[in-house]
Design a protein around this motif. Structure first.
Motif, PDB file in Angstrom:
ATOM      1  N   HIS A  27      53.981-116.328  88.474  1.00 41.16           N
ATOM      2  CA  HIS A  27      54.950-115.259  88.202  1.00 41.16           C
ATOM      3  C   HIS A  27      56.359-115.565  88.712  1.00 41.16           C
ATOM      4  CE1 HIS A  27      54.077-113.967  92.340  1.00 41.16           C
ATOM      5  NE2 HIS A  27      55.190-113.279  92.275  1.00 41.16           N
ATOM      6  N   THR A  28      56.496-116.445  89.701  1.00 48.65           N
ATOM      7  CA  THR A  28      57.848-116.760  90.184  1.00 48.65           C
ATOM      8  C   THR A  28      58.668-117.461  89.107  1.00 48.65           C
ATOM      9  OG1 THR A  28      57.099-118.796  91.239  1.00 48.65           O
ATOM     10  CG2 THR A  28      57.240-116.840  92.631  1.00 48.65           C
ATOM     11  N   TRP A  29      58.005-118.180  88.214  1.00 40.15           N
ATOM     12  CA  TRP A  29      58.744-118.833  87.120  1.00 40.15           C
ATOM     13  C   TRP A  29      59.297-117.796  86.151  1.00 40.15           C
ATOM     14  CZ3 TRP A  29      60.687-123.415  87.321  1.00 40.15           C
ATOM     15  CH2 TRP A  29      60.117-124.354  88.177  1.00 40.15           C
ATOM     16  N   LEU A  30      58.537-116.743  85.920  1.00 36.88           N
ATOM     17  CA  LEU A  30      59.042-115.654  85.084  1.00 36.88           C
ATOM     18  C   LEU A  30      60.294-115.069  85.728  1.00 36.88           C
ATOM     19  CD1 LEU A  30      59.012-113.521  82.852  1.00 36.88           C
ATOM     20  CD2 LEU A  30      57.358-112.234  84.235  1.00 36.88           C
ATOM     21  N   ASN A  31      60.210-114.748  87.011  1.00 29.75           N
ATOM     22  CA  ASN A  31      61.349-114.149  87.708  1.00 29.75           C
ATOM     23  C   ASN A  31      62.568-115.065  87.737  1.00 29.75           C
ATOM     24  OD1 ASN A  31      60.174-111.704  88.209  1.00 29.75           O
ATOM     25  ND2 ASN A  31      59.396-112.278  90.218  1.00 29.75           N
ATOM     26  N   VAL A  36      61.465-109.544  86.941  1.00 32.97           N
ATOM     27  CA  VAL A  36      60.631-108.383  86.617  1.00 32.97           C
ATOM     28  C   VAL A  36      60.324-107.586  87.883  1.00 32.97           C
ATOM     29  CG1 VAL A  36      58.379-107.652  85.726  1.00 32.97           C
ATOM     30  CG2 VAL A  36      59.659-109.441  84.552  1.00 32.97           C
ATOM     31  N   ALA A  37      59.796-108.247  88.903  1.00 31.50           N
ATOM     32  CA  ALA A  37      59.417-107.544  90.142  1.00 31.50           C
ATOM     33  C   ALA A  37      59.185-108.551  91.257  1.00 31.50           C
ATOM     34  CB  ALA A  37      58.148-106.731  89.915  1.00 31.50           C
ATOM     35  N   ARG A  43      50.123-110.020  86.879  1.00 30.46           N
ATOM     36  CA  ARG A  43      48.926-110.778  87.275  1.00 30.46           C
ATOM     37  C   ARG A  43      48.869-112.160  86.642  1.00 30.46           C
ATOM     38  NH1 ARG A  43      44.572-106.252  88.616  1.00 30.46           N
ATOM     39  NH2 ARG A  43      46.046-104.669  89.264  1.00 30.46           N
ATOM     40  N   ILE A  44      49.998-112.829  86.638  1.00 30.44           N
ATOM     41  CA  ILE A  44      50.082-114.203  86.124  1.00 30.44           C
ATOM     42  C   ILE A  44      49.612-115.148  87.227  1.00 30.44           C
ATOM     43  CG2 ILE A  44      51.655-116.004  85.317  1.00 30.44           C
ATOM     44  CD1 ILE A  44      53.418-113.702  84.182  1.00 30.44           C
ATOM     45  N   GLY A  45      48.719-116.069  86.879  1.00 26.92           N
ATOM     46  CA  GLY A  45      48.182-116.991  87.881  1.00 26.92           C
ATOM     47  C   GLY A  45      47.599-118.240  87.258  1.00 26.92           C
ATOM     48  N   ARG A  46      46.857-118.985  88.072  1.00 30.46           N
ATOM     49  CA  ARG A  46      46.288-120.271  87.628  1.00 30.46           C
ATOM     50  C   ARG A  46      45.414-120.129  86.390  1.00 30.46           C
ATOM     51  NH1 ARG A  46      43.790-121.344  93.046  1.00 30.46           N
ATOM     52  NH2 ARG A  46      42.155-120.502  91.770  1.00 30.46           N
TER      53      ARG A  46
END
Length: 136
Positions: A27-31, A36-37, A43-46
């Protein structure tokens, strides 16, 4: 030649900005590309595959996030988490944010489709309904 992950191939082709496509599992790549938050509300993960891409068309510019989960239950949990944490005012999964832009979410089987930063609710609805059709 590197193979394109199947989740990337599921992105709608129309109005896609190809050089904007980002594939990730954290999720840090999304941010990094669109905040986003602070927490992992999607709940993005491996065990998930996520892709974020920019679209530019007649309606303006917006982002599409597509996340594939191991099963529909996890996708549903992520959808509920996103709605509760980010889109609490959503009607049918779509809401206008404080900045006047629109965001929407829809679960399609084991996947979640999120439209971010759209100029109008119609743009969000168009993408979400198109993803429903392509899944069938």
């Amino acid at each position: 030649k590197r193979q394109v992950p199947p989740v990337v191939a599921r992105l709608p082709a129309q109005d896609l900005v190809p050089e904007s496509v980002r594939y990730f599992h954290h999720h840090t790549w999304l941010n990094r590309h669109y905040f986003v938050a602070d927490t992992n509300i999607l709940r993005i993960g491996r065990r998930t595959e996520a892709v974020l891409a920019r679209y530019t068309g007649k309606a303006g510019s917006y982002l599409v996030l597509l996340v594939e989960y191991p099963d529909g239950q996890q996708a549903r949990q992520a959808e509920l988490s996103f709605l509760r944490s980010y889109l609490s005012d959503a009607i049918d999964g779509v809401a206008q944010l404080e900045d006047g832009r629109w965001t929407g979410v829809r679960r399609v089987g084991d996947s979640l489709v999120v439209v971010l930063d759209a100029p109008a609710s119609e743009a969000v609805q168009a993408v979400l309904s198109k993803m429903d059709i392509e899944e069938e």
